[in-house]
Design an enzyme around this catalytic site. Structure first.
Site, PDB file in Angstrom:
ATOM      1  N   ARG A  21      41.416  67.853   7.064  1.00 39.80           N
ATOM      2  CA  ARG A  21      42.062  68.250   8.314  1.00 39.80           C
ATOM      3  C   ARG A  21      43.385  67.559   8.569  1.00 39.80           C
ATOM      4  O   ARG A  21      44.181  68.033   9.344  1.00 39.80           O
ATOM      5  CB  ARG A  21      41.125  67.990   9.505  1.00 39.80           C
ATOM      6  CG  ARG A  21      39.876  68.817   9.409  1.00 39.80           C
ATOM      7  CD  ARG A  21      39.074  68.844  10.678  1.00 39.80           C
ATOM      8  NE  ARG A  21      37.788  69.451  10.376  1.00 39.80           N
ATOM      9  CZ  ARG A  21      36.707  68.765  10.113  1.00 39.80           C
ATOM     10  NH1 ARG A  21      36.725  67.450  10.160  1.00 39.80           N
ATOM     11  NH2 ARG A  21      35.583  69.380   9.809  1.00 39.80           N
ATOM     12  N   VAL A  22      43.632  66.411   7.966  1.00 37.50           N
ATOM     13  CA  VAL A  22      44.896  65.740   8.263  1.00 37.50           C
ATOM     14  C   VAL A  22      45.755  65.488   7.025  1.00 37.50           C
ATOM     15  O   VAL A  22      46.918  65.150   7.147  1.00 37.50           O
ATOM     16  CB  VAL A  22      44.679  64.388   8.983  1.00 37.50           C
ATOM     17  CG1 VAL A  22      44.019  64.594  10.318  1.00 37.50           C
ATOM     18  CG2 VAL A  22      43.875  63.444   8.131  1.00 37.50           C
TER      19      VAL A  22
END
Ligand code: ATP
Ligand code: MG
Length: 576
Positions: free
Chosen positions: A439-440
């Site tokens: 997600r990052v």
């Protein structure tokens, strides 16, 4: 409460005058007349111990030493002023008649002791038993405290006494720990002698606040093509590795460690509930690949007591924090948190906590969230260090909706999902591209990688769809057939043996070549060999391009054209 009786332990009997002085001291302290009984104890030599109810005044040599050390360590000091501080502390030090709380073991068994008399003991405090064993308070009841024992409880007897230490559990750490295997309390277990500690750190620590952090934008390369290309991990990120047993979870973590060679990143591998032989094998493998020099292994093996398995990840994290605060980058692996949760469940059940879902206690979410929250990338003012965490979770029969997996999936910044079907069909690492996510990490990917990856995920998604669709039809048109071979080629491209991490330029070349359909005429079984030979050839003839990609993290359009052209020519000549 004195029960009007006090016990004096000393080597020689007190004189009548000495006895009277003790009695008047007790009267002043507790406001009531107390009877004093003398008990001979030759081990005390010139010192004495006075025990009143659950309080103990320890004026033996050890007791005075303890008191001195404690008065001293309360001072805050910076390294510079150490000598004057020691002098000052020595001059000002006075022995005090301070009572220490003394507890009595009520029951003991299954690694848990219930202790009465420690009214002021705190949650997480370390206690010392008569026999020298240590334990940690994990339960505060009305009249007793519950304490988990770090060791074999058979040495502890009901009725024996317990001392408070007024401190929580902490582990020693320092540069000397690199290359070593230690247990959860930081004691070396690799038979290579003592390690010099430079600091002690509490195993439980508050996670850095939002102000002290900065965003994750620096890559932590694992050297594994399928991960670095599609699920990139950034420094400071928490990426879960999840899958059934024997699907290559540990292998991914180990490859990630091996790939940190020369990248100024310290690695900590926390082994929880594994066989001692597997951990020894793993240490040997790391050593063979030159990765042990910058790695610490914290091992709480399956044969160790549950409390040691329970604190292992926190100890590892405390060690990681030491390096992070020095501005270093740290990669920490928790292998695995399912076993950690099971150890905590056993402790909780033995402490009579009410069981919840799957018999885990209610705070099992907090167990892992407070651990993983401690991974961070610190702001530049704080030195810019980072802790990247790769927790591992084992699933049963691919069930990611079980209690512990869902909890940890929701805490982490993404997961790499390994599937046994893929693993057994030879697709290793067995990463399920559809169900994995980071997600990052996208922000942390190098420009070169971002550009080279192009439409890989999309192409693989289309391939999977088409594969299902065409499963039962025998008669396919050429365009579909081509697309299927292209997809299969991409899957084969992601196959990578253990201990063979790719560098950035190698990943870029393989990706650019494959996505330009250069492997159209290559047999599936030859894809790996083709890529290896392509890399070797290109590195030989265009070393400057490889160097520039590795050091700058970018490539130009011309460089891309050179790579693609080279790959296509190479494919044409491959079978002749
Ligand atoms: P466990 O559940 O027992 O902890 P695991 O999921 O951690 O297992 P590993 O021990 O990493 O799995 O790997 C299982 C086996 O697969 C090992 O024998 C390992 O050598 C092999 N293996 C792992 N990754 C690869 C790979 N990329 N290529 C070939 N073999 C691999
Ligand atoms: Mg494993």
């Amino acid at each position: 409460m004195t029960d009007n009786k006090a016990f004096l332990y000393s080597a020689q009997a007190p004189s009548a005058e000495q006895k009277q002085r003790f009695i008047s001291f007790l009267k002043k302290k507790y406001g009531e007349e107390t009877e004093l009984e003398w008990i001979s104890d030759q081990s005390l030599e010139n010192g004495f111990k006075l025990i009143v109810g659950s309080e103990e005044y320890d004026w033996s040599k050890e007791g005075l030493y303890d008191q001195f050390v404690r008065s001293f360590s309360k001072e805050k000091f910076s390294g510079k002023e150490l000598i004057p501080l020691i002098k000052g502390a020595l001059q000002d030090w006075e022995v005090k008649a301070l009572p220490a709380e003394r507890g009595t073991v009520v029951t003991v068994g299954d690694g848990i002791a219930r202790i009465s008399g420690l009214e002021n003991a705190e949650y997480g405090e370390i206690l010392v038993f008569d026999c020298g064993l240590r334990g940690m308070v994990l339960d505060l009841a009305e009249t007793t405290v519950g304490c988990v024992i770090f060791g074999d409880d058979e040495e502890i007897l009901a009725g024996s006494s317990v001392r408070r230490t007024n401190g929580t559990a902490s582990v020693p750490i320092g540069e000397g720990y690199l290359g070593r295997v230690v247990d959860s309390l930081g004691t070396p277990i690799d038979g290579k002698g003592e390690i010099k500690a430079e600091a002690y750190r509490p195993i439980e620590n508050k996670a850095p606040g939002i102000v002290d952090r900065q965003s994750v934008n620096h890559p932590l390369e694992t050297g594994i093509l399928s991960i670095d290309s599609m699920f990139p991990i950034g420094r400071g990120q928490r990426e879960l590795i999840i899958g059934d047993r024997q699907t290559g979870k540990t292998a991914i973590a180990i490859d990630a460690i091996i790939n940190q060679q020369g990248k100024d990143c310290i690695c900590i591998y926390v082994a929880i509930g594994q066989k001692a032989s597997s951990v020894a094998q793993l240490a040997e493998n790391l050593r063979k690949h030159g990765a042990m020099e910058y790695t610490i292994i914290v091992a709480a093996n399956a044969s160790d007591a549950d409390p040691l398995q329970y604190i292992a990840p926190y100890s590892g994290c405390a060690m990681a924090e030491y390096f992070m605060e020095k501005g270093k980058d740290v990669l920490i692996i928790y292998d695995d948190l399912s076993k950690h949760a099971v150890a905590y469940r056993s402790i909780s059940l033995l402490l009579d906590r009410s069981p919840g879902r799957e018999a885990y206690p209610g705070d099992v979410f907090y167990l892992h969230s407070r651990l993983l929250e401690r991974s961070a990338r610190l702001s530049d003012e704080k030195g810019g260090g980072s802790i990247t965490a790769l927790p591992i979770v084992e699933t049963q029969d691919n069930d990611v909706s079980a209690y512990i997996p869902t909890n940890i999936i929701s805490i982490t910044d993404g997961q790499i999902y390994l599937e046994s079907n893929l693993f057994f069909s030879g697709q290793r690492p067995a990463v399920n591209v559809g169900l994995s996510v980071s997600r990052v990490g996208g922000d942390a990917q190098t420009k070169a990688m971002k550009k080279a990856v192009g439409t890989l995920r999309l192409d693989l998604a289309q391939f999977r769809e088409m594969e299902v669709f065409t499963q039962f039809s025998s008669d396919l048109d050429d365009a579909t057939k081509n697309q299927l071979t292209y997809g299969q080629g991409l899957m084969k491209m992601l196959v990578q043996p253990q201990y063979k991490p790719y560098s950035l330029h190698q990943q870029v070349i393989i990706l650019l070549s494959s996505l330009a359909h250069s492997m159209q005429n290559i047999e599936m079984d030859d894809v790996y060999r083709f890529n290896q030979e392509l890399l070797a050839g290109f590195e030989r003839e265009h070393a400057s391009i490889c160097d520039s990609i590795d050091s700058n993290g970018i490539f130009t359009e011309e460089e891309k054209d050179t790579i693609v052209k080279y790959a296509k020519d190479f494919a044409e000549k491959f079978y002749v």
